[in-house]
Scaffold this motif. Structure first.
Motif, PDB file in Angstrom:
ATOM      1  N   HIS A   1       0.815  -1.213   0.000  1.00  0.00           N
ATOM      2  CA  HIS A   1       0.000   0.000   0.000  1.00  0.00           C
ATOM      3  C   HIS A   1       0.849   1.264   0.000  1.00  0.00           C
ATOM      4  O   HIS A   1       0.326   2.361  -0.210  1.00  0.00           O
ATOM      5  CB  HIS A   1      -0.939  -0.010   1.203  1.00  0.00           C
ATOM      6  N   GLY A   2       2.143   1.095   0.240  1.00  0.00           N
ATOM      7  CA  GLY A   2       3.105   2.180   0.146  1.00  0.00           C
ATOM      8  C   GLY A   2       4.491   1.597   0.302  1.00  0.00           C
ATOM      9  O   GLY A   2       4.690   0.627   1.032  1.00  0.00           O
ATOM     10  N   SER A   3       5.486   2.132  -0.390  1.00  0.00           N
ATOM     11  CA  SER A   3       6.842   1.591  -0.281  1.00  0.00           C
ATOM     12  C   SER A   3       7.853   2.687  -0.559  1.00  0.00           C
ATOM     13  O   SER A   3       7.592   3.640  -1.301  1.00  0.00           O
ATOM     14  CB  SER A   3       7.059   0.413  -1.245  1.00  0.00           C
ATOM     15  N   GLY A   4       9.020   2.536   0.073  1.00  0.00           N
ATOM     16  CA  GLY A   4      10.113   3.482  -0.129  1.00  0.00           C
ATOM     17  C   GLY A   4      11.442   2.754  -0.149  1.00  0.00           C
ATOM     18  O   GLY A   4      11.687   1.862   0.664  1.00  0.00           O
ATOM     19  N   LEU A   5      12.304   3.118  -1.082  1.00  0.00           N
ATOM     20  CA  LEU A   5      13.650   2.558  -1.186  1.00  0.00           C
ATOM     21  C   LEU A   5      14.633   3.668  -0.860  1.00  0.00           C
ATOM     22  O   LEU A   5      14.684   4.692  -1.552  1.00  0.00           O
ATOM     23  CB  LEU A   5      13.903   2.009  -2.587  1.00  0.00           C
TER      24      LEU A   5
ATOM     25  N   ALA B   1       2.066   5.983   0.827  1.00  0.00           N
ATOM     26  CA  ALA B   1       0.788   5.331   1.111  1.00  0.00           C
ATOM     27  C   ALA B   1      -0.343   6.322   1.348  1.00  0.00           C
ATOM     28  O   ALA B   1      -1.505   5.930   1.406  1.00  0.00           O
ATOM     29  CB  ALA B   1       0.927   4.415   2.325  1.00  0.00           C
ATOM     30  N   GLY B   2       0.004   7.600   1.523  1.00  0.00           N
ATOM     31  CA  GLY B   2      -1.032   8.589   1.790  1.00  0.00           C
ATOM     32  C   GLY B   2      -1.388   8.714   3.256  1.00  0.00           C
ATOM     33  O   GLY B   2      -2.452   9.234   3.584  1.00  0.00           O
ATOM     34  N   VAL B   3      -0.504   8.241   4.143  1.00  0.00           N
ATOM     35  CA  VAL B   3      -0.750   8.405   5.579  1.00  0.00           C
ATOM     36  C   VAL B   3      -0.436   9.859   5.942  1.00  0.00           C
ATOM     37  O   VAL B   3       0.696  10.316   5.733  1.00  0.00           O
ATOM     38  CB  VAL B   3       0.133   7.450   6.403  1.00  0.00           C
ATOM     39  N   PRO B   4      -1.385  10.600   6.490  1.00  0.00           N
ATOM     40  CA  PRO B   4      -1.164  12.035   6.744  1.00  0.00           C
ATOM     41  C   PRO B   4      -0.292  12.286   7.975  1.00  0.00           C
ATOM     42  O   PRO B   4      -0.759  12.758   9.016  1.00  0.00           O
ATOM     43  CB  PRO B   4      -2.589  12.573   6.936  1.00  0.00           C
ATOM     44  N   ILE B   5       1.001  11.971   7.856  1.00  0.00           N
ATOM     45  CA  ILE B   5       1.919  12.202   8.976  1.00  0.00           C
ATOM     46  C   ILE B   5       2.083  13.699   9.201  1.00  0.00           C
ATOM     47  O   ILE B   5       1.954  14.511   8.279  1.00  0.00           O
ATOM     48  CB  ILE B   5       3.292  11.531   8.725  1.00  0.00           C
TER      49      ILE B   5
ATOM     50  N   SER C   1      16.272   2.686   7.878  1.00  0.00           N
ATOM     51  CA  SER C   1      14.893   2.204   7.919  1.00  0.00           C
ATOM     52  C   SER C   1      13.941   3.311   8.358  1.00  0.00           C
ATOM     53  O   SER C   1      12.770   3.312   7.969  1.00  0.00           O
ATOM     54  CB  SER C   1      14.774   0.987   8.843  1.00  0.00           C
ATOM     55  N   VAL C   2      14.403   4.264   9.168  1.00  0.00           N
ATOM     56  CA  VAL C   2      13.573   5.433   9.503  1.00  0.00           C
ATOM     57  C   VAL C   2      13.257   6.228   8.234  1.00  0.00           C
ATOM     58  O   VAL C   2      12.106   6.598   7.985  1.00  0.00           O
ATOM     59  CB  VAL C   2      14.291   6.327  10.542  1.00  0.00           C
ATOM     60  N   CYS C   3      14.285   6.466   7.436  1.00  0.00           N
ATOM     61  CA  CYS C   3      14.091   7.239   6.202  1.00  0.00           C
ATOM     62  C   CYS C   3      13.216   6.471   5.208  1.00  0.00           C
ATOM     63  O   CYS C   3      12.296   7.046   4.603  1.00  0.00           O
ATOM     64  CB  CYS C   3      15.439   7.561   5.573  1.00  0.00           C
ATOM     65  N   GLY C   4      13.485   5.173   5.022  1.00  0.00           N
ATOM     66  CA  GLY C   4      12.679   4.375   4.104  1.00  0.00           C
ATOM     67  C   GLY C   4      11.236   4.290   4.546  1.00  0.00           C
ATOM     68  O   GLY C   4      10.307   4.334   3.725  1.00  0.00           O
ATOM     69  N   SER C   5      11.006   4.197   5.864  1.00  0.00           N
ATOM     70  CA  SER C   5       9.641   4.110   6.376  1.00  0.00           C
ATOM     71  C   SER C   5       8.893   5.419   6.189  1.00  0.00           C
ATOM     72  O   SER C   5       7.690   5.431   5.913  1.00  0.00           O
ATOM     73  CB  SER C   5       9.661   3.717   7.857  1.00  0.00           C
ATOM     74  N   THR C   6       9.584   6.545   6.351  1.00  0.00           N
ATOM     75  CA  THR C   6       8.936   7.838   6.091  1.00  0.00           C
ATOM     76  C   THR C   6       8.503   7.927   4.639  1.00  0.00           C
ATOM     77  O   THR C   6       7.388   8.387   4.337  1.00  0.00           O
ATOM     78  CB  THR C   6       9.900   8.985   6.436  1.00  0.00           C
ATOM     79  N   LEU C   7       9.363   7.497   3.718  1.00  0.00           N
ATOM     80  CA  LEU C   7       8.990   7.492   2.296  1.00  0.00           C
ATOM     81  C   LEU C   7       7.768   6.611   2.060  1.00  0.00           C
ATOM     82  O   LEU C   7       6.861   6.971   1.301  1.00  0.00           O
ATOM     83  CB  LEU C   7      10.171   7.002   1.455  1.00  0.00           C
ATOM     84  N   ALA C   8       7.725   5.443   2.715  1.00  0.00           N
ATOM     85  CA  ALA C   8       6.598   4.530   2.542  1.00  0.00           C
ATOM     86  C   ALA C   8       5.308   5.144   3.087  1.00  0.00           C
ATOM     87  O   ALA C   8       4.233   5.006   2.485  1.00  0.00           O
ATOM     88  CB  ALA C   8       6.893   3.197   3.229  1.00  0.00           C
ATOM     89  N   LEU C   9       5.391   5.812   4.232  1.00  0.00           N
ATOM     90  CA  LEU C   9       4.203   6.463   4.804  1.00  0.00           C
ATOM     91  C   LEU C   9       3.661   7.538   3.870  1.00  0.00           C
ATOM     92  O   LEU C   9       2.448   7.643   3.647  1.00  0.00           O
ATOM     93  CB  LEU C   9       4.560   7.074   6.164  1.00  0.00           C
ATOM     94  N   MET C  10       4.558   8.320   3.316  1.00  0.00           N
ATOM     95  CA  MET C  10       4.118   9.388   2.409  1.00  0.00           C
ATOM     96  C   MET C  10       3.569   8.805   1.118  1.00  0.00           C
ATOM     97  O   MET C  10       2.570   9.287   0.562  1.00  0.00           O
ATOM     98  CB  MET C  10       5.285  10.331   2.126  1.00  0.00           C
TER      99      MET C  10
END
Length: 840
Positions: A425-429, A540-544, A529-538
């Motif tokens: 539903h969202g991913s970041g590399l 996916a459309g999660v309004p962080i 993994s913090v940076c990759g997870s932030t990319l994945a959240l964005m």
């Protein structure tokens, strides 16, 4: 070996307004060291046990730490089938890591004896946190034991409640009121470990909290020293005895090494031990055993040191320049660097000339060099590694040159990409140098959150971050047997960094799980993994609230010279004096993990390090926002859609239905998943928005009280002489009187409709006081067509005459029902309150 003691001792200290007591000599007396730590009704038994012999061939300190959370401590029975504790909880593993990290550096150099620390939570009042007691208890148990622990250490938690820093806040305060959770461990002289998480916090607030913690840590260390004076056992390694043996017999060990070599010199330990401590006999006492242990430990440590010195000098003299040149190989590829290192070390081991025998001579050729025995080879290798480490450290701290040629604040090349995984539903590399992380995000329903069953106040977790570190990420092979403690620790660190940015359930009612796969690793995959997870959240459309980045920092200090390094690699992490990982937004820190291996790290160094980390976080965030400038406004096409509807809590049972039949029918009919909260909030999950809306309409129709003018399509559930009862929704019927079928007279309702027919009706009358609903016919469904009321009236005219129903005998006291049989009664309403259903 352990000697049980009956010496009872107890000390108490007040920290942050709470009393913490240490009691020894009552429980687990056969352990080398045991202590019960208590605060309030939370009580922890900490034990320490060690082996007298060093582990053969060990090239690391074999320390293990376990935390055992017993559910009886909180008056609970474990969930699950077996009803007993199994593998450690995540909280227990994280607490064990927080014990291990600060105590591991505090041992004599070269100490290789197995040591095990076990902390068992005996009682938990869920007010005082047991993790802080475990850390203090582990240190106290080691202090009481004969093990050569160079402590003590103390631990405190610092929170921030209503803008004020608080030492050792209660668990309810941490869970509900504090926006900072900072755990600090240190000795009397310096801090050794920091763990933090919370809302974005300024550098100055962190430094203020660390300074506050240090003062309380000193009190805890002094209490442990007081306890040791009362009940401590003699140490296996007495430093005064060591110094005495070194002065009087150090030359003897050195001469033996020079004459017979490293391996054969080991016999001198037995000879000197016999000379200095005598032999054990049947008449020996505990004091005799203790004396022999101390003498043997001192001799063994002295021999270890003399062996290292004997080898290191010739290796440095012959190969110092080549080892210095090897420090530049950090700029090469991993394969080339490893090849160069292997070749040079093999060359050193094979060809270094040592001024003492190194092994048995070659038979038949007295002039040929002897082949080095395995022990000598191991010392040569260790000497080469020690020299290499020293050269790298001086290169960084004194010459201000990093092994890979970067500047102190230079970050390796960064590449960011989103949408890499097409079905997540969202991913970041995220790639930074030779560290690469793929973070994949899944959105789930509220039911899919993680249920927490441990000794904390947390019951359910809706945001989860999991970290994986497969062996191929560092070019190795290995077993894949579930997450290791390191994996769990790194995953929890990234989770703390992001948690404060996750929107609350009323804004974004999803369960969120992120899995970070380490594809390559050479320095700080946890911050990657913090940076990759932030990319994945964005993605996916999660309004962080804000994007978060992370950076790993290092410190190398030689004398008065020091340098702070940004974005450390593996070698710099291994060889440095402090490594700390900082994650946060542009303005504040959301997570911090710091391990300090030396004393003398001043407030100025800490302040400079945090400021340097803040600049690095901003640089990385700029790179990340180039890949995805803002959070996506739409969820992925195949992500679940969650719609929310609020109903009167009194209608929850109506939506669920008997045995859950209604809610299951809704989920089946509209291909959705439905969750109902106690306050009447209903969450509807669907991958198709139209299906979700249809389900909402059905629930609204089910829970809405009928009002005049509302239209319904319902089924005839009963007919009477005066009309038909139509089911408007589950549990609610209305009365369609014969006079409201159409523009004309209907002799009997069964002339136009039967039980089971489907009709469209409009609410004409609602009597809330009597719970009755009057209906008017709109149309009748027949074979897929709608039959209008006018046609039904015509059918009624042509209907054959019906025999009059025999009225039941009138009882005394019965009143006349009126000519049309119940017009004034039985107007429908909730089925349980319906009147007149038996009239006819």
């Amino acid at each position: 070996m352990s000697i049980a003691t009956e010496r009872l001792a107890k000390v108490s200290v007040t920290v942050g307004g709470q009393e913490i007591s240490f009691e020894a000599g009552k429980l687990a007396k056969q352990a080398d060291g045991s202590v019960v730590v208590r605060s309030g009704d939370t009580m922890v038994l900490a034990t320490a046990q060690g082996r007298m012999e060093a582990r053969e061939g060990a090239d690391f300190f074999p320390l293990t730490v376990d935390v055992e959370e017993r559910m009886y401590a909180a008056g609970k029975i474990p969930g699950g089938f077996f009803k007993r504790e199994g593998r450690p909880t995540e909280k227990a593993i994280l607490t064990a890591r927080m014990i291990d990290r600060p105590i591991r550096p505090l041992w004599p150099k070269g100490f290789k004896n197995e040591v095990q620390v076990i902390c068992t939570v005996l009682s938990a009042d869920l007010i005082t946190a047991h993790d802080i007691l475990c850390i203090n208890g582990a240190s106290a148990a080691l202090m009481l034991s004969p093990l050569p622990f160079l402590g003590p250490v103390g631990a405190v938690r610092v929170g921030r409640v209503d803008g004020e820093l608080v030492v050792n806040p209660t668990l309810p305060d941490v869970e509900n009121d504090s926006n900072l959770d900072l755990i600090v461990v240190g000795t009397k002289d310096a801090l050794t470990m920091v763990e933090a998480g919370g809302d974005p916090t300024s550098d100055e607030t962190i430094l203020e909290a660390l300074e506050l913690a240090q003062g309380e840590i000193v009190k805890l260390c002094e209490a442990q020293e007081d306890l040791r004076r009362q009940a401590g056992k003699p140490k296996w390694l007495d430093m005064e005895l060591y110094a005495e043996i070194e002065r009087e017999h150090g030359h003897t060990l050195w001469e033996r090494i020079q004459s017979v070599g490293l391996r054969e010199a080991g016999a001198v330990v037995e000879e000197l031990a016999e000379q200095l401590a005598g032999s054990l006999t049947m008449d020996s006492t505990d004091e005799d055993i203790q004396r022999q242990l101390q003498v043997r430990s001192a001799l063994q440590m002295l021999l270890e040191r003399q062996r290292s010195i004997a080898v290191e000098g010739p290796v440095r003299e012959r190969f110092g320049d080549e080892l210095r040149a090897l420090t530049d190989a950090e700029q090469d590829s991993k394969g080339l660097k490893a090849a160069k290192r292997h070749l040079l070390f093999e060359k050193i081991i094979d060809s270094v000339q040592l001024p003492f025998p190194v092994g048995p001579a070659v038979v038949g050729d007295e002039e040929a060099p002897a082949v080095k025995d395995a022990l000598t080879k191991s010392y040569v290798k260790r000497a080469a590694e020690a020299i290499y480490k020293d050269l790298v450290r001086k290169k960084i701290a004194v010459e201000k040159r990093r092994p890979d040629g970067r500047g102190t604040e230079e970050i390796r090349p960064i590449e960011c990409e989103v949408g890499v995984n097409p079905r997540a539903h969202g991913s970041g590399l995220f790639t930074r140098g030779q560290t690469q992380i793929l973070s994949s995000l899944t959105l789930g329903t509220a039911k899919e959150g993680q249920r927490i069953d441990d000794l904390s106040l947390e019951e359910e977790r809706r945001f989860m971050h999991h970290y994986n570190f497969p062996p191929y990420s560092v070019g190795e092979t290995g077993f894949m047997r579930g997450p290791k403690r390191r994996d769990i620790g790194h995953g929890a660190l990234a989770q703390r960094a992001l948690e404060a940015m996750i929107p609350p359930p009323d804004e974004f009612p999803y369960t969120i799980r992120i899995v970070s796969e380490t594809l390559e690793s050479n320095g700080s995959s946890s911050m990657g993994s913090v940076c990759g997870s932030t990319l994945a959240l964005m993605d996916a459309g999660v309004p962080i609230e804000e994007p978060v980045s992370g950076i790993a920092m290092g410190l190398v200090k030689e004398g008065d010279d020091y340098v702070i390094l940004t974005d450390i690699q593996g070698a710099e992490d291994h060889l440095g004096d402090m490594d700390f990982k900082v994650a946060g937004t542009r303005d504040g820190i959301t997570a911090l993990q710091m391990d300090i291996k030396i004393t003398g790290v001043t407030q100025e160094i800490m302040r400079n390090a945090l400021a340097q980390a803040k600049r690095a976080r901003g640089f990385i965030l700029d790179k990340m926002l180039e890949a995805i400038p803002a959070v996506r406004t739409e969820l992925a096409e195949h992500a679940p859609r969650i719609s929310t509807i609020k109903i009167n809590p009194e209608f929850i049972g109506m939506v669920i239905g008997k045995g859950g039949e209604t809610i299951r029918a809704l989920e089946s009919d509209y291909d959705v998943q439905i969750d109902i909260e106690e306050d009447g909030t209903i969450l509807i999950y669907a991958t198709d928005g139209t299906k979700a809306q249809a389900a909402i309409s059905a629930i609204e129709a089910l829970t809405k009280s009928p009002e005049v003018g509302d239209t319904y399509t319902g089924k005839v559930v009963k007919t009477t002489q005066f009309g038909a009862f139509v089911e408007l929704k589950k549990g609610t019927d209305g009365l369609l009187h014969v006079s409201n079928v159409g523009p004309g007279r209907v002799g009997h309702i069964e002339d136009v409709m039967q039980r089971g027919d489907v009709v469209d009706v409009v609410v004409q009358e609602v009597d809330k006081d009597r719970g009755r609903i009057g209906l008017k016919l709109v149309a009748k469904h027949e074979n897929g067509n709608l039959v209008q009321p006018e046609e039904l009236i015509e059918r009624a005219k042509n209907a054959p005459p019906r025999e009059e129903r025999e009225e039941r005998p009138r009882r005394e006291g019965d009143r006349s029902r009126g000519g049309r049989g119940g017009r004034g009664g039985g107007r429908g309403g909730p089925r349980g309150d319906r009147a007149g259903s038996g009239e006819g």
